[in-house]
Design a protein around this motif. Structure first.
Motif, PDB file in Angstrom:
ATOM      1  N   THR A  16     -39.366 -28.928  -2.022  1.00  0.00           N
ATOM      2  CA  THR A  16     -38.270 -28.502  -2.174  1.00  0.00           C
ATOM      3  C   THR A  16     -37.894 -27.180  -1.988  1.00  0.00           C
ATOM      4  O   THR A  16     -38.501 -26.344  -2.199  1.00  0.00           O
ATOM      5  CB  THR A  16     -37.748 -28.780  -3.831  1.00  0.00           C
ATOM      6  OG1 THR A  16     -38.149 -29.968  -4.174  1.00  0.00           O
ATOM      7  CG2 THR A  16     -36.505 -28.501  -4.209  1.00  0.00           C
ATOM      8  N   ILE A  17     -36.799 -26.970  -0.999  1.00  0.00           N
ATOM      9  CA  ILE A  17     -36.460 -25.662  -0.470  1.00  0.00           C
ATOM     10  C   ILE A  17     -35.086 -25.359  -1.010  1.00  0.00           C
ATOM     11  O   ILE A  17     -33.861 -26.357  -0.769  1.00  0.00           O
ATOM     12  CB  ILE A  17     -36.363 -25.731   0.960  1.00  0.00           C
ATOM     13  CG1 ILE A  17     -37.766 -26.118   1.658  1.00  0.00           C
ATOM     14  CG2 ILE A  17     -35.999 -24.327   1.372  1.00  0.00           C
ATOM     15  CD1 ILE A  17     -37.961 -26.235   3.053  1.00  0.00           C
ATOM     16  N   THR A  18     -34.920 -24.394  -1.730  1.00  0.00           N
ATOM     17  CA  THR A  18     -33.472 -24.022  -2.248  1.00  0.00           C
ATOM     18  C   THR A  18     -33.204 -22.591  -1.815  1.00  0.00           C
ATOM     19  O   THR A  18     -34.059 -21.593  -1.894  1.00  0.00           O
ATOM     20  CB  THR A  18     -33.643 -24.049  -3.961  1.00  0.00           C
ATOM     21  OG1 THR A  18     -33.977 -25.431  -4.287  1.00  0.00           O
ATOM     22  CG2 THR A  18     -32.194 -23.902  -4.415  1.00  0.00           C
ATOM     23  N   LEU A  46     -38.639 -34.428   0.830  1.00  0.00           N
ATOM     24  CA  LEU A  46     -38.147 -33.178   1.105  1.00  0.00           C
ATOM     25  C   LEU A  46     -36.794 -33.011   0.602  1.00  0.00           C
ATOM     26  O   LEU A  46     -36.089 -33.935   1.005  1.00  0.00           O
ATOM     27  CB  LEU A  46     -38.486 -32.864   2.707  1.00  0.00           C
ATOM     28  CG  LEU A  46     -37.576 -31.761   3.250  1.00  0.00           C
ATOM     29  CD1 LEU A  46     -38.164 -30.609   2.615  1.00  0.00           C
ATOM     30  CD2 LEU A  46     -37.586 -31.514   4.632  1.00  0.00           C
ATOM     31  N   SER A  47     -36.566 -31.840   0.138  1.00  0.00           N
ATOM     32  CA  SER A  47     -35.098 -31.594  -0.239  1.00  0.00           C
ATOM     33  C   SER A  47     -34.762 -30.364  -0.019  1.00  0.00           C
ATOM     34  O   SER A  47     -35.792 -29.430  -0.094  1.00  0.00           O
ATOM     35  CB  SER A  47     -34.929 -31.912  -1.816  1.00  0.00           C
ATOM     36  OG  SER A  47     -33.797 -31.570  -2.123  1.00  0.00           O
ATOM     37  N   VAL A  48     -33.718 -30.194   0.817  1.00  0.00           N
ATOM     38  CA  VAL A  48     -33.080 -28.499   1.321  1.00  0.00           C
ATOM     39  C   VAL A  48     -31.745 -28.502   0.609  1.00  0.00           C
ATOM     40  O   VAL A  48     -31.063 -29.422   1.128  1.00  0.00           O
ATOM     41  CB  VAL A  48     -33.343 -28.812   2.739  1.00  0.00           C
ATOM     42  CG1 VAL A  48     -32.888 -27.184   3.214  1.00  0.00           C
ATOM     43  CG2 VAL A  48     -34.704 -28.919   3.541  1.00  0.00           C
ATOM     44  N   ASP A  49     -31.503 -27.446  -0.073  1.00  0.00           N
ATOM     45  CA  ASP A  49     -30.172 -27.248  -0.746  1.00  0.00           C
ATOM     46  C   ASP A  49     -29.845 -25.885  -0.617  1.00  0.00           C
ATOM     47  O   ASP A  49     -30.664 -24.890  -0.637  1.00  0.00           O
ATOM     48  CB  ASP A  49     -30.459 -27.645  -2.209  1.00  0.00           C
ATOM     49  CG  ASP A  49     -28.880 -27.536  -2.533  1.00  0.00           C
ATOM     50  OD1 ASP A  49     -27.791 -27.858  -2.261  1.00  0.00           O
ATOM     51  OD2 ASP A  49     -28.879 -27.077  -3.760  1.00  0.00           O
ATOM     52  N   GLY A  50     -28.543 -25.754   0.124  1.00  0.00           N
ATOM     53  CA  GLY A  50     -27.971 -24.267   0.052  1.00  0.00           C
ATOM     54  C   GLY A  50     -28.155 -23.528   1.286  1.00  0.00           C
ATOM     55  O   GLY A  50     -27.404 -22.510   1.223  1.00  0.00           O
ATOM     56  N   ILE A  51     -28.771 -23.696   2.342  1.00  0.00           N
ATOM     57  CA  ILE A  51     -28.818 -23.245   3.503  1.00  0.00           C
ATOM     58  C   ILE A  51     -27.484 -23.120   4.152  1.00  0.00           C
ATOM     59  O   ILE A  51     -26.628 -23.805   4.376  1.00  0.00           O
ATOM     60  CB  ILE A  51     -29.836 -23.971   4.431  1.00  0.00           C
ATOM     61  CG1 ILE A  51     -31.125 -23.813   3.950  1.00  0.00           C
ATOM     62  CG2 ILE A  51     -29.787 -23.206   5.961  1.00  0.00           C
ATOM     63  CD1 ILE A  51     -31.857 -22.348   4.041  1.00  0.00           C
ATOM     64  N   ASP A  52     -27.365 -21.788   4.349  1.00  0.00           N
ATOM     65  CA  ASP A  52     -25.964 -21.541   5.296  1.00  0.00           C
ATOM     66  C   ASP A  52     -26.005 -20.476   6.264  1.00  0.00           C
ATOM     67  O   ASP A  52     -25.983 -19.474   6.027  1.00  0.00           O
ATOM     68  CB  ASP A  52     -24.953 -21.070   4.117  1.00  0.00           C
ATOM     69  CG  ASP A  52     -23.507 -20.760   4.329  1.00  0.00           C
ATOM     70  OD1 ASP A  52     -23.058 -20.907   5.559  1.00  0.00           O
ATOM     71  OD2 ASP A  52     -22.679 -20.149   3.624  1.00  0.00           O
ATOM     72  N   GLY A  53     -25.946 -21.190   7.566  1.00  0.00           N
ATOM     73  CA  GLY A  53     -26.061 -20.313   8.500  1.00  0.00           C
ATOM     74  C   GLY A  53     -27.379 -20.424   9.455  1.00  0.00           C
ATOM     75  O   GLY A  53     -27.395 -20.072  10.605  1.00  0.00           O
ATOM     76  N   ARG A  98     -30.415 -17.269   2.186  1.00  0.00           N
ATOM     77  CA  ARG A  98     -29.232 -18.457   2.409  1.00  0.00           C
ATOM     78  C   ARG A  98     -29.056 -18.421   3.778  1.00  0.00           C
ATOM     79  O   ARG A  98     -28.883 -19.602   4.103  1.00  0.00           O
ATOM     80  CB  ARG A  98     -28.035 -18.055   1.678  1.00  0.00           C
ATOM     81  CG  ARG A  98     -27.112 -19.204   1.406  1.00  0.00           C
ATOM     82  CD  ARG A  98     -25.981 -18.847   0.382  1.00  0.00           C
ATOM     83  NE  ARG A  98     -26.460 -18.421  -1.002  1.00  0.00           N
ATOM     84  CZ  ARG A  98     -26.838 -19.339  -1.705  1.00  0.00           C
ATOM     85  NH1 ARG A  98     -26.432 -20.676  -1.287  1.00  0.00           N
ATOM     86  NH2 ARG A  98     -27.113 -19.224  -2.990  1.00  0.00           N
ATOM     87  N   GLY A  99     -29.324 -17.375   4.635  1.00  0.00           N
ATOM     88  CA  GLY A  99     -29.044 -17.427   5.753  1.00  0.00           C
ATOM     89  C   GLY A  99     -30.519 -18.038   6.750  1.00  0.00           C
ATOM     90  O   GLY A  99     -30.479 -17.704   8.038  1.00  0.00           O
ATOM     91  N   ALA A 100     -31.502 -18.392   6.031  1.00  0.00           N
ATOM     92  CA  ALA A 100     -32.830 -18.636   6.486  1.00  0.00           C
ATOM     93  C   ALA A 100     -32.671 -19.725   7.504  1.00  0.00           C
ATOM     94  O   ALA A 100     -31.887 -20.738   7.207  1.00  0.00           O
ATOM     95  CB  ALA A 100     -34.049 -18.875   5.615  1.00  0.00           C
ATOM     96  N   SER A 101     -33.759 -19.772   8.472  1.00  0.00           N
ATOM     97  CA  SER A 101     -33.821 -21.140   9.174  1.00  0.00           C
ATOM     98  C   SER A 101     -35.328 -21.594   8.938  1.00  0.00           C
ATOM     99  O   SER A 101     -36.164 -20.800   8.635  1.00  0.00           O
ATOM    100  CB  SER A 101     -33.874 -20.747  11.106  1.00  0.00           C
ATOM    101  OG  SER A 101     -32.771 -20.217  11.391  1.00  0.00           O
ATOM    102  N   VAL A 102     -35.391 -23.024   8.893  1.00  0.00           N
ATOM    103  CA  VAL A 102     -36.642 -23.567   8.230  1.00  0.00           C
ATOM    104  C   VAL A 102     -36.888 -24.562   9.129  1.00  0.00           C
ATOM    105  O   VAL A 102     -36.149 -25.383   9.666  1.00  0.00           O
ATOM    106  CB  VAL A 102     -36.173 -23.989   6.772  1.00  0.00           C
ATOM    107  CG1 VAL A 102     -36.008 -23.076   5.627  1.00  0.00           C
ATOM    108  CG2 VAL A 102     -35.153 -25.188   6.530  1.00  0.00           C
TER     109      VAL A 102
END
Length: 304
Positions: free
Chosen positions: A47-49, A123-130, A110-114
């Motif tokens: 889980t990535i937040t 897998l869950s990804v939430d809130g990435i912006d950019g 919040r601006g990270a690349s994954v």
């Protein structure tokens, strides 16, 4: 009575094994606001937040049989990998059977690349912006809610559900479904037997291919945009705005073809239907081909 002497030792071993199986994680590393983070987990869950801190944090639980977990790298590039004890390599083939499930709860700026590599880990990804998002998965489901310029997901049997917005998206499955209600200007969707339901646009370029999965696609073309849809036996339903401006070529070998844009024709002898028409001023190009699946091309707001 000799056995009595061994009871304390046995109790220690049992408690020690339980502690090992329940190894709690609490790791942190400073990170740049646009850090690149790579995460690998074979079994369990990831889980990535995103949060408003310049820091990467890993919580959760490390499964027994795994090497101690670390966050490696610099503030700009970090790596988090679950690896079996005594084994190395990308996904520790041959060593994963000795590990129990690991649950990773990862916080990133919040601006990270994954980039995430998982096998049977949901897998869950939430809130990435950019930041960009890339996922390689085998059987775990993938759920992503983000604002991203580039989304790339490849999975075998796991379903893919995306919400938010992706300017460029490439989603590929074998038997998993694809649900993506907001896709931007460049889109590539591929599946074998999974169902595809996607919305978005205006698309500058869209490519969609399926073998037996059904397709529901809603959106419009940008000026000069192009769309290609190819299906073997799945049913295809496309919905465009009434203001669509594009040439349309559509054909089906044995399926039923109906369109709100132009009138399909049938050959004098043999099965199949064809459609050659122009919507609006014909700025774009749409090509749709199916073999045995039914094809519906509709205007927004129209009935069957």
């Amino acid at each position: 009575m000799k056995n009595v002497r061994y009871l304390p030792l046995l109790c220690c071993l049992c408690w020690g094994g339980q502690a090992l199986a329940e190894s709690q994680l609490d790791l942190s590393h400073p990170a740049a606001p646009t850090v690149h983070v790579e995460i690998t987990n074979v079994k369990g869950e990831v889980t990535i937040t995103a949060w408003d801190r310049n820091e990467v944090h890993v919580g959760g639980e490390l499964g027994s049989g795994a090497q101690p977990l670390t966050i490696d790298g610099s503030e700009n590039n970090l790596s988090i990998k679950v690896q079996a004890q005594g084994h190395n390599g990308w996904l520790n083939w041959g060593g994963d059977n000795a590990m129990s499930d690991s649950t990773l709860d990862v916080n990133v700026p919040r601006g990270a690349s994954v980039k995430v590599n998982v096998v049977s880990a949901p897998l869950s990804v939430d809130g990435i912006d950019g930041g960009d998002i890339a996922v390689n998965s085998v059987s775990g489901r993938v759920r992503i809610h983000a604002q991203t310029p580039a989304l790339n997901v490849v999975t075998v049997s796991g379903n893919v559900a995306f919400s938010g917005h992706a300017q460029r998206a490439k989603l590929q499955t074998v038997s998993g479904d694809i649900l993506a209600p907001s896709l931007g200007q460049s889109v590539d969707l591929q599946t074998v037997s999974g169902r595809i339901q996607a919305n978005g646009g205006p698309w500058q370029q869209l490519s969609l291919s399926t073998v037996s999965g059904d397709v529901q696609l809603t959106g419009g073309l940008a000026t000069g945009g192009s769309m290609s849809v190819d299906s073997m036996s799945g049913d295809v339903q496309l919905q465009f705005p009434a203001s669509l401006s594009s040439s349309i070529h559509a054909s089906t070998f044995s399926g039923d073809l109906r369109s709100d844009f132009g009138t399909p024709t049938q050959p004098e002898h043999g099965p199949g239907s064809h459609l050659e028409t122009v919507a609006g001023s014909g700025d774009g190009k749409i090509s749709i081909e199916t073999f045995s699946g039914d094809l519906r091309i509709r205007k927004s707001g129209s009935g069957e």
